[in-house]
Write a protein that holds these residues in place. Structure first.
Motif, PDB file in Angstrom:
ATOM      1  N   MET A  97      -2.796  71.255   7.985  1.00 45.78           N
ATOM      2  CA  MET A  97      -3.630  71.616   6.828  1.00 45.78           C
ATOM      3  C   MET A  97      -2.750  71.684   5.586  1.00 45.78           C
ATOM      4  O   MET A  97      -1.568  72.003   5.662  1.00 45.78           O
ATOM      5  CB  MET A  97      -4.363  72.937   7.049  1.00 45.78           C
ATOM      6  CG  MET A  97      -3.486  74.140   7.303  1.00 45.78           C
ATOM      7  SD  MET A  97      -4.466  75.601   7.773  1.00 45.78           S
ATOM      8  CE  MET A  97      -3.231  76.912   7.589  1.00 45.78           C
ATOM      9  N   GLY A  98      -3.353  71.363   4.469  1.00 45.65           N
ATOM     10  CA  GLY A  98      -2.628  71.354   3.207  1.00 45.65           C
ATOM     11  C   GLY A  98      -2.272  69.942   2.787  1.00 45.65           C
ATOM     12  O   GLY A  98      -1.707  69.174   3.561  1.00 45.65           O
ATOM     13  N   MET A  99      -2.658  69.602   1.538  1.00 40.08           N
ATOM     14  CA  MET A  99      -2.330  68.294   0.974  1.00 40.08           C
ATOM     15  C   MET A  99      -1.635  68.517  -0.374  1.00 40.08           C
ATOM     16  O   MET A  99      -1.231  69.631  -0.701  1.00 40.08           O
ATOM     17  CB  MET A  99      -3.595  67.442   0.892  1.00 40.08           C
ATOM     18  CG  MET A  99      -4.199  67.208   2.281  1.00 40.08           C
ATOM     19  SD  MET A  99      -5.464  65.916   2.381  1.00 40.08           S
ATOM     20  CE  MET A  99      -6.811  66.693   1.504  1.00 40.08           C
ATOM     21  N   SER A 100      -1.498  67.455  -1.138  1.00 36.37           N
ATOM     22  CA  SER A 100      -0.692  67.533  -2.359  1.00 36.37           C
ATOM     23  C   SER A 100      -1.101  68.681  -3.273  1.00 36.37           C
ATOM     24  O   SER A 100      -0.254  69.317  -3.892  1.00 36.37           O
ATOM     25  CB  SER A 100      -0.785  66.202  -3.130  1.00 36.37           C
ATOM     26  OG  SER A 100      -0.161  65.163  -2.400  1.00 36.37           O
ATOM     27  N   ASN A 101      -2.400  68.951  -3.347  1.00 38.45           N
ATOM     28  CA  ASN A 101      -2.894  69.945  -4.291  1.00 38.45           C
ATOM     29  C   ASN A 101      -2.745  71.383  -3.805  1.00 38.45           C
ATOM     30  O   ASN A 101      -2.689  72.305  -4.625  1.00 38.45           O
ATOM     31  CB  ASN A 101      -4.376  69.667  -4.609  1.00 38.45           C
ATOM     32  CG  ASN A 101      -4.916  70.568  -5.697  1.00 38.45           C
ATOM     33  OD1 ASN A 101      -4.354  70.617  -6.785  1.00 38.45           O
ATOM     34  ND2 ASN A 101      -5.978  71.296  -5.410  1.00 38.45           N
ATOM     35  N   ASP A 102      -2.698  71.597  -2.482  1.00 38.32           N
ATOM     36  CA  ASP A 102      -2.817  72.972  -1.987  1.00 38.32           C
ATOM     37  C   ASP A 102      -1.846  73.303  -0.849  1.00 38.32           C
ATOM     38  O   ASP A 102      -2.034  74.284  -0.135  1.00 38.32           O
ATOM     39  CB  ASP A 102      -4.264  73.225  -1.515  1.00 38.32           C
ATOM     40  CG  ASP A 102      -4.763  72.185  -0.513  1.00 38.32           C
ATOM     41  OD1 ASP A 102      -3.920  71.564   0.161  1.00 38.32           O
ATOM     42  OD2 ASP A 102      -5.987  71.992  -0.411  1.00 38.32           O
ATOM     43  N   PHE A 103      -0.779  72.500  -0.681  1.00 35.78           N
ATOM     44  CA  PHE A 103       0.070  72.682   0.511  1.00 35.78           C
ATOM     45  C   PHE A 103       0.809  74.014   0.519  1.00 35.78           C
ATOM     46  O   PHE A 103       1.104  74.547   1.592  1.00 35.78           O
ATOM     47  CB  PHE A 103       1.036  71.502   0.681  1.00 35.78           C
ATOM     48  CG  PHE A 103       2.159  71.423  -0.327  1.00 35.78           C
ATOM     49  CD1 PHE A 103       3.376  72.052  -0.083  1.00 35.78           C
ATOM     50  CD2 PHE A 103       2.010  70.694  -1.493  1.00 35.78           C
ATOM     51  CE1 PHE A 103       4.427  71.958  -0.991  1.00 35.78           C
ATOM     52  CE2 PHE A 103       3.046  70.598  -2.408  1.00 35.78           C
ATOM     53  CZ  PHE A 103       4.254  71.246  -2.163  1.00 35.78           C
TER      54      PHE A 103
END
Length: 234
Positions: free
Chosen positions: A202-208
């Motif tokens: 879970m977690g991508m560029s915006n919210d990692f």
């Protein structure tokens, strides 16, 4: 390109360390999956050259040339929605599938795992946010689903995966990640041999960073790492 990727990785690692410090975690627990699904073969090679070994792809037909050239260099993750008719091309090439979301898919992975004599690490995809545009099981369906796959010999439920909605304030994604971590604890409490569920994708560029604070072990980074080089064709 190589220098740009090197600088991006250094910045990302710094942010991982800061998020780990805030949440009392060891940064070494967090692995970056470099999402190169819209990137060229050259860019994917550049990522590997910089020491990132986890590579995320989502289009079987687009990844074949990369696998032919680079397949033995990385650990490949299938991160897109997986159609059952594509499973035969994924099993054996991808060590991880992040989108197990239905029994028909599990049966197909099991079938091809048996044929190829290979076990696949699968993340159960959970639609925590309830968005209609997203795939994944409802949170209340997860435990039953995991139990239903317990007789399958060629699938390991290594963890759970979710995608949070894109929020201008990443802090707003925290409840999504918290819920997935709670579900993970419930799966682990079943103590099923095929479902250790040690990982959270879970977690991508915006919210990692928020995802790390809430227990992510795999973060899927594309834009922040390699940009959006190519537009999706499908």
């Amino acid at each position: 390109m190589q220098q740009k990727i090197r600088e991006s990785i250094a910045e990302i690692q710094k942010r991982i360390e800061q998020a780990s410090l805030r949440s009392n975690r060891n940064p070494s627990e967090i692995k970056i999956v470099a999402v190169t699904k819209y990137s060229t073969l050259e860019t994917t090679k550049a990522v590997l050259d910089e020491g990132l070994i986890h590579i995320g792809e989502s289009k079987v037909q687009d990844v074949i040339p990369k696998l032919n050239m680079l397949g033995d260099r990385g650990i490949w993750h299938f991160i897109g929605h997986l159609q059952t008719n594509k499973v035969k091309d994924v099993v054996g090439h991808f060590r991880y599938i992040h989108s197990l979301d239905r029994i028909s898919l599990a049966k197909e992975i099991e079938k091809w795992g048996k044929k190829k004599e290979v076990k696949t690490n699968c993340f159960v995809q959970v639609n925590v946010s309830g968005e209609e545009s997203k795939f994944g099981l409802k949170p209340k369906e997860v435990l039953e689903f995991v139990k239903e796959t317990s007789k399958m010999e060629y699938i390991t439920i290594c963890g759970l995966m979710t995608m949070a909605p894109f929020e201008s304030n990443p802090e707003d994604t925290r409840p999504i990640f918290q819920k997935l971590r709670e579900l993970q604890e419930e799966v682990k409490s079943l103590q099923l041999p095929h479902a250790p569920a040690q990982d959270l994708s879970m977690g991508m560029s915006n919210d990692f960073e928020v995802a790390i604070e809430e227990g992510a072990t795999f973060i899927r980074l594309g834009t922040i790492l390699v940009g959006q080089e190519l537009k999706p064709t499908h």
